[in-house]
Scaffold this motif. Structure first.
Motif, PDB file in Angstrom:
ATOM      1  N   TRP A   1       0.838  -1.212   0.000  1.00 61.14           N
ATOM      2  CA  TRP A   1       0.000   0.000   0.000  1.00 61.14           C
ATOM      3  C   TRP A   1       0.868   1.256   0.000  1.00 61.14           C
ATOM      4  O   TRP A   1       0.583   2.227  -0.707  1.00 61.14           O
ATOM      5  CB  TRP A   1      -0.921   0.007   1.225  1.00 61.14           C
ATOM      6  N   MET A   2       1.944   1.230   0.799  1.00 61.40           N
ATOM      7  CA  MET A   2       2.823   2.413   0.859  1.00 61.40           C
ATOM      8  C   MET A   2       3.514   2.665  -0.480  1.00 61.40           C
ATOM      9  O   MET A   2       3.626   3.814  -0.922  1.00 61.40           O
ATOM     10  CB  MET A   2       3.884   2.211   1.951  1.00 61.40           C
TER      11      MET A   2
ATOM     12  N   ALA B   1      -6.720   0.903  -7.937  1.00 62.83           N
ATOM     13  CA  ALA B   1      -7.324   1.138  -6.624  1.00 62.83           C
ATOM     14  C   ALA B   1      -8.336   0.042  -6.290  1.00 62.83           C
ATOM     15  O   ALA B   1      -8.435  -0.414  -5.143  1.00 62.83           O
ATOM     16  CB  ALA B   1      -7.999   2.513  -6.601  1.00 62.83           C
ATOM     17  N   THR B   2      -9.074  -0.414  -7.306  1.00 57.11           N
ATOM     18  CA  THR B   2     -10.075  -1.481  -7.099  1.00 57.11           C
ATOM     19  C   THR B   2      -9.399  -2.783  -6.699  1.00 57.11           C
ATOM     20  O   THR B   2      -9.821  -3.457  -5.748  1.00 57.11           O
ATOM     21  CB  THR B   2     -10.898  -1.689  -8.394  1.00 57.11           C
ATOM     22  N   VAL B   3      -8.303  -3.134  -7.407  1.00 58.94           N
ATOM     23  CA  VAL B   3      -7.576  -4.374  -7.085  1.00 58.94           C
ATOM     24  C   VAL B   3      -6.975  -4.285  -5.676  1.00 58.94           C
ATOM     25  O   VAL B   3      -7.013  -5.249  -4.904  1.00 58.94           O
ATOM     26  CB  VAL B   3      -6.472  -4.641  -8.141  1.00 58.94           C
ATOM     27  N   ALA B   4      -6.436  -3.107  -5.327  1.00 59.73           N
ATOM     28  CA  ALA B   4      -5.860  -2.920  -3.991  1.00 59.73           C
ATOM     29  C   ALA B   4      -6.933  -3.066  -2.912  1.00 59.73           C
ATOM     30  O   ALA B   4      -6.711  -3.712  -1.874  1.00 59.73           O
ATOM     31  CB  ALA B   4      -5.187  -1.554  -3.894  1.00 59.73           C
ATOM     32  N   ALA B   5      -8.108  -2.484  -3.150  1.00 56.34           N
ATOM     33  CA  ALA B   5      -9.194  -2.587  -2.168  1.00 56.34           C
ATOM     34  C   ALA B   5      -9.664  -4.030  -2.017  1.00 56.34           C
ATOM     35  O   ALA B   5      -9.949  -4.489  -0.897  1.00 56.34           O
ATOM     36  CB  ALA B   5     -10.358  -1.691  -2.594  1.00 56.34           C
ATOM     37  N   LEU B   6      -9.734  -4.771  -3.141  1.00 52.47           N
ATOM     38  CA  LEU B   6     -10.135  -6.181  -3.066  1.00 52.47           C
ATOM     39  C   LEU B   6      -9.070  -7.023  -2.353  1.00 52.47           C
ATOM     40  O   LEU B   6      -9.395  -7.967  -1.626  1.00 52.47           O
ATOM     41  CB  LEU B   6     -10.384  -6.731  -4.473  1.00 52.47           C
ATOM     42  N   SER B   7      -7.789  -6.676  -2.555  1.00 54.71           N
ATOM     43  CA  SER B   7      -6.726  -7.424  -1.876  1.00 54.71           C
ATOM     44  C   SER B   7      -6.770  -7.185  -0.362  1.00 54.71           C
ATOM     45  O   SER B   7      -6.345  -8.040   0.419  1.00 54.71           O
ATOM     46  CB  SER B   7      -5.352  -7.038  -2.431  1.00 54.71           C
ATOM     47  N   ALA B   8      -7.286  -6.014   0.040  1.00 56.29           N
ATOM     48  CA  ALA B   8      -7.422  -5.748   1.482  1.00 56.29           C
ATOM     49  C   ALA B   8      -8.429  -6.701   2.123  1.00 56.29           C
ATOM     50  O   ALA B   8      -8.324  -7.024   3.315  1.00 56.29           O
ATOM     51  CB  ALA B   8      -7.851  -4.298   1.712  1.00 56.29           C
ATOM     52  N   LEU B   9      -9.396  -7.189   1.319  1.00 53.59           N
ATOM     53  CA  LEU B   9     -10.374  -8.153   1.839  1.00 53.59           C
ATOM     54  C   LEU B   9      -9.706  -9.481   2.172  1.00 53.59           C
ATOM     55  O   LEU B   9     -10.107 -10.171   3.111  1.00 53.59           O
ATOM     56  CB  LEU B   9     -11.500  -8.374   0.824  1.00 53.59           C
TER      57      LEU B   9
END
Length: 348
Positions: free
Chosen positions: A188-189, A278-286
């Motif tokens: 993320w950073m 951003a969508t892929v990053a948000a899904l990876s947070a799940l």
């Protein structure tokens, strides 16, 4: 360990990081990183357990490889451009090599494979130093390498968030889960590094606070795998109610502090027209959230009678000081209302 030797090693850790912070010359930066590595190696191997020695050897080999690569890249840069200055990176080849060397130093995917194995072999205190303090010097250099290879940073970032999520799903050892959590947060950073360095610094700071809280909590409850975590309610009931909140904060759930950097990073990526990323990053947070929820479930929702093989620990009074944990866990849970002030301070 002898207190004088311990003091010397901790001083070496601080000195190495400070030299790297203060340097504008690649040789000085490399020297600071080497002092840092050499200072932590005796701390890692102090228990003389075969696993600790194995972890120390793996760490040394990975860091030596990264340091050699960094030195080669800086010499190549001096040869191609006649400049040793960190801010004078004009050629793409040494810039790419230095980025990859620093990625190996901090454990970004796909150069992450040493990280879970090394952290698994260490005790929780040394693991905390490895997961927090040891990231500072390489991050300082990554922030200074301009112009960086934008595509490479984005690929490293999104790969790290995905690998950090997938890798932690099937783990039962807490230290390996924390290693994959570290890889995901570093991703993320790195995603937002070239667009908003101040936001990267904010994310690093929040990650340090959350990780410190979790490591100290596990140290007090003496937990190293999910089974011992499930019986910790008998030893520290108050801590058992706080740890799930810290875990959910690491997962990035509102209204906890961990939501703040993820929210600002997704906003920044969207502003830069990187909505798919951003969508892929948000899904990876799940994915990461799943294993944090798994730990929370094991801690708070599996009570006796159950078929755990671990025996219940005695409820003995802990001799460890809990003030740092109280401060860090309060910051981990309660700082989201300060989001407007934080955003104004860190996003210029």
């Amino acid at each position: 360990m002898n207190p004088y030797i311990l003091t010397t090693l901790l001083f070496g850790l601080g000195l190495g990081t400070t030299i790297t912070f203060a340097s504008s010359h690649w040789l000085f930066a490399w020297m600071g990183l080497e002092i840092n590595t050499l200072a932590i190696i005796p701390l890692m191997a102090q228990s003389h357990h075969p696993r600790a020695v194995e972890a120390t050897t793996k760490y040394f080999l990975a860091q030596a490889t990264a340091a050699a690569m960094l030195l080669f890249a800086s010499i190549s840069n001096a040869w191609l451009s006649g400049q040793w200055d960190i801010h004078q990176m004009s050629h793409p080849l040494p810039t790419t090599l230095i980025t990859l060397a620093l990625a190996l130093k901090i454990g970004l995917a796909p150069l992450h494979t040493w990280m879970p194995e090394v952290l698994q072999g260490l005790d929780l205190t040394t693991g905390l130093i490895l997961s927090t303090w040891q990231k500072l010097a390489p991050f300082c250099l990554l922030l200074q390498v301009q112009p960086a290879n934008a595509t490479l940073l984005l690929v490293l970032g999104i790969t790290s968030t995905l690998v950090g999520g997938w890798g932690g799903l099937n783990q039962t050892q807490l230290r390996k889960i924390l290693a994959y959590s570290s890889i995901a947060h570093l991703g993320w950073m790195i995603l937002v590094l070239q667009f908003s360095p101040s936001l990267t610094f904010l994310t690093l700071l929040v990650y340090f606070i959350m990780t410190f809280s979790l490591f100290i909590s596990f140290k007090i409850s003496n937990a190293t795998n999910i089974n011992t975590l499930a019986t910790s309610w008998a030893k520290a009931p108050a801590l058992t109610s706080i740890i799930p909140l810290i875990l959910l904060s690491l997962g990035g759930l509102p209204p906890l502090t961990g939501f703040l950097p993820k929210w600002l990073i997704l906003q920044e990526l969207t502003k830069q027209d990187l909505t798919p990323l951003a969508t892929v990053a948000a899904l990876s947070a799940l994915l990461s959230l799943f294993f944090y929820l798994r730990l929370s479930y094991a801690m708070t929702l599996t009570m006796t009678p159950n078929n755990l093989t671990a025996t219940l620990p005695w409820r003995l009074p802990s001799l460890q000081t809990t003030l740092p944990l109280a401060i860090a866990s309060s910051a981990t849970i309660c700082l989201l209302p300060l989001a407007p002030a934080t955003a104004a301070l860190f996003t210029w």
